[in-house]
Design a protein around this motif. Structure first.
Motif, PDB file in Angstrom:
ATOM      1  N   UNK A 128       0.906  -1.290  -0.067  1.00 17.32           N
ATOM      2  CA  UNK A 128      -0.018  -0.016  -0.140  1.00 17.32           C
ATOM      3  C   UNK A 128       0.736   1.390  -0.085  1.00 17.32           C
ATOM      4  N   UNK A 129       2.072   1.174   0.752  1.00 20.05           N
ATOM      5  CA  UNK A 129       2.921   2.309   0.685  1.00 20.05           C
ATOM      6  C   UNK A 129       3.290   2.412  -0.800  1.00 20.05           C
ATOM      7  N   UNK A 130       3.783   1.511  -1.412  1.00 22.71           N
ATOM      8  CA  UNK A 130       4.299   1.573  -2.659  1.00 22.71           C
ATOM      9  C   UNK A 130       3.246   2.136  -3.860  1.00 22.71           C
ATOM     10  N   UNK A 131       2.063   1.650  -3.295  1.00 25.04           N
ATOM     11  CA  UNK A 131       0.832   2.027  -4.432  1.00 25.04           C
ATOM     12  C   UNK A 131       0.833   3.813  -3.964  1.00 25.04           C
ATOM     13  N   UNK A 132       0.862   3.997  -2.943  1.00 25.24           N
ATOM     14  CA  UNK A 132       0.740   5.529  -2.591  1.00 25.24           C
ATOM     15  C   UNK A 132       1.727   6.419  -3.286  1.00 25.24           C
ATOM     16  N   UNK A 133       3.246   5.915  -3.269  1.00 26.50           N
ATOM     17  CA  UNK A 133       4.160   6.577  -4.153  1.00 26.50           C
ATOM     18  C   UNK A 133       3.809   6.594  -5.507  1.00 26.50           C
ATOM     19  N   UNK A 134       3.467   5.303  -5.966  1.00 24.47           N
ATOM     20  CA  UNK A 134       3.203   5.224  -7.682  1.00 24.47           C
ATOM     21  C   UNK A 134       1.990   6.343  -7.802  1.00 24.47           C
ATOM     22  N   UNK A 135       0.871   6.082  -7.141  1.00 24.35           N
ATOM     23  CA  UNK A 135      -0.262   6.952  -7.578  1.00 24.35           C
ATOM     24  C   UNK A 135       0.087   8.493  -7.478  1.00 24.35           C
ATOM     25  N   UNK A 136       0.816   8.891  -6.416  1.00 22.83           N
ATOM     26  CA  UNK A 136       1.196  10.352  -6.406  1.00 22.83           C
ATOM     27  C   UNK A 136       2.095  10.767  -7.431  1.00 22.83           C
ATOM     28  N   UNK A 137       2.932   9.779  -7.814  1.00 24.53           N
ATOM     29  CA  UNK A 137       4.122  10.025  -8.709  1.00 24.53           C
ATOM     30  C   UNK A 137       3.310  10.238 -10.107  1.00 24.53           C
ATOM     31  N   UNK A 138       2.391   9.401 -10.409  1.00 26.85           N
ATOM     32  CA  UNK A 138       1.719   9.195 -11.797  1.00 26.85           C
ATOM     33  C   UNK A 138       0.792  10.343 -11.902  1.00 26.85           C
ATOM     34  N   UNK A 139       0.026  10.739 -10.834  1.00 28.18           N
ATOM     35  CA  UNK A 139      -0.701  11.968 -10.894  1.00 28.18           C
ATOM     36  C   UNK A 139       0.062  13.187 -11.023  1.00 28.18           C
ATOM     37  N   UNK A 140       1.306  13.175 -10.478  1.00 30.42           N
ATOM     38  CA  UNK A 140       2.024  14.466 -10.931  1.00 30.42           C
ATOM     39  C   UNK A 140       2.622  14.494 -12.325  1.00 30.42           C
ATOM     40  N   UNK A 141       2.924  13.432 -12.800  1.00 28.80           N
ATOM     41  CA  UNK A 141       3.518  13.359 -14.291  1.00 28.80           C
ATOM     42  C   UNK A 141       2.249  13.694 -15.134  1.00 28.80           C
ATOM     43  N   UNK A 142       1.156  13.142 -14.978  1.00 26.86           N
ATOM     44  CA  UNK A 142      -0.016  13.151 -15.817  1.00 26.86           C
ATOM     45  C   UNK A 142      -0.566  14.770 -15.816  1.00 26.86           C
ATOM     46  N   UNK A 143      -0.594  15.433 -14.378  1.00 20.23           N
ATOM     47  CA  UNK A 143      -0.804  16.840 -14.440  1.00 20.23           C
ATOM     48  C   UNK A 143       0.336  17.716 -15.032  1.00 20.23           C
ATOM     49  N   UNK A 144       1.570  17.376 -14.858  1.00 24.31           N
ATOM     50  CA  UNK A 144       2.371  17.912 -15.386  1.00 24.31           C
ATOM     51  C   UNK A 144       2.334  17.821 -17.158  1.00 24.31           C
ATOM     52  N   UNK A 145       2.108  16.725 -17.671  1.00 22.59           N
ATOM     53  CA  UNK A 145       1.820  16.716 -19.286  1.00 22.59           C
ATOM     54  C   UNK A 145       0.585  17.585 -19.370  1.00 22.59           C
ATOM     55  N   UNK A 146      -0.421  17.522 -18.750  1.00 23.16           N
ATOM     56  CA  UNK A 146      -1.542  18.520 -19.384  1.00 23.16           C
ATOM     57  C   UNK A 146      -1.294  20.019 -19.327  1.00 23.16           C
ATOM     58  N   UNK A 147      -0.325  20.296 -17.995  1.00 23.29           N
ATOM     59  CA  UNK A 147       0.251  21.888 -17.912  1.00 23.29           C
ATOM     60  C   UNK A 147       1.074  22.050 -19.208  1.00 23.29           C
TER      61      UNK A 147
END
Length: 252
Positions: A128-147
């Motif tokens: 679950x800790x790994x998934x928290x890092x994964x989702x947080x990172x992926x969310x940041x990447x996808x928001x960066x792509x949109x920006x």
């Protein structure tokens, strides 16, 4: 074709195997299947569940199995399909050490990085800790792509740049691990949180200016702002976890 025997149901699997691996899609399915296996396996058997479930459920299943002299390990996986095919998965294991050692040779056929982390449920906590890092990172990447797209930078070009920078691929190796293994001390005199708050505020202002809503980025900016306003601006950036432990942030 490789000599495996097919079974029609979980009862037949339990009756025919000393060690059973499960990897299933939901908590209800895991609970039902493991309960069936516990009832059908001979004493001394082992169940290794590679699903992602709650640590609480893993502990309950381990306790139920123990009543029937059945070993139970929670052993969630990371590495996706490619890691499974190449047998390079990371496997996070909770359960009794003796049971883990018995099963370790089989795990080594599945993964490259195998960790026994403690009692039943420990593997699930790590996953679950790994998934928290994964989702947080992926969310940041996808928001960066949109920006980036909003101001005319195509995703492929932006990701080429990111591959050479700290974010996101090298942040663990360059920033996080050296602090927590003691190679680089925490420094609370550098205005770390103040500086990153300034940076993420600039991100939020740019997004607002070009009309892109960043739900994760906006929430992160508000948390950093909250930390600075409460007097923690001089703390090391990676001391964020200390603020969480101290209850600095208000619960949603």
């Amino acid at each position: 074709q490789q000599g495996l025997a097919a079974c029609s149901d979980a009862v037949a699997v339990g009756q025919g195997a000393q060690i059973v691996f499960t990897c299933l899609p939901s908590q209800n399915v895991v609970r039902a299947t493991v309960n069936t296996l516990i009832a059908s396996m001979a004493p001394g058997g082992v169940i290794v569940d590679c699903s992602t479930i709650s640590p609480q459920l893993a502990g309950e299943l381990a306790a139920d199995a123990a009543k029937h002299d059945i070993g139970f390990l929670d052993a969630p996986l990371s590495g996706a399909g490619a890691g499974a095919q190449a047998a390079t998965l990371s496997i996070m294991v909770g359960g009794e050490a003796a049971v883990f050692e018995r099963v370790r040779p089989l795990l080594e056929h599945m993964g490259k990085h195998i960790f026994h982390l403690g009692a039943a449920g420990s593997g699930q906590t790590a996953k679950l800790c790994q998934n928290l890092i994964l989702v947080s990172t992926l969310s940041g990447v996808m928001e960066s792509v949109a920006l980036g797209r909003a101001v005319g930078i195509e995703p492929q070009r932006l990701l080429e740049v990111m591959d050479t920078c700290l974010a996101p691929t090298r942040v663990m190796e360059v920033l996080v691990k050296p602090k927590f293994d003691g190679r680089v001390p925490f420094d609370h005199s550098t205005d770390g949180l103040t500086m990153i708050c300034k940076d993420i505020t600039l991100v939020r202002e740019l997004a607002e200016r070009v009309g892109v809503h960043l739900p994760v980025g906006s929430r992160i900016q508000s948390l950093y702002q909250q930390a600075v306003e409460k007097g923690h601006g001089r703390k090391d950036l990676l001391a964020w976890y200390e603020l969480i432990e101290q209850g600095v942030f208000e619960a949603d």
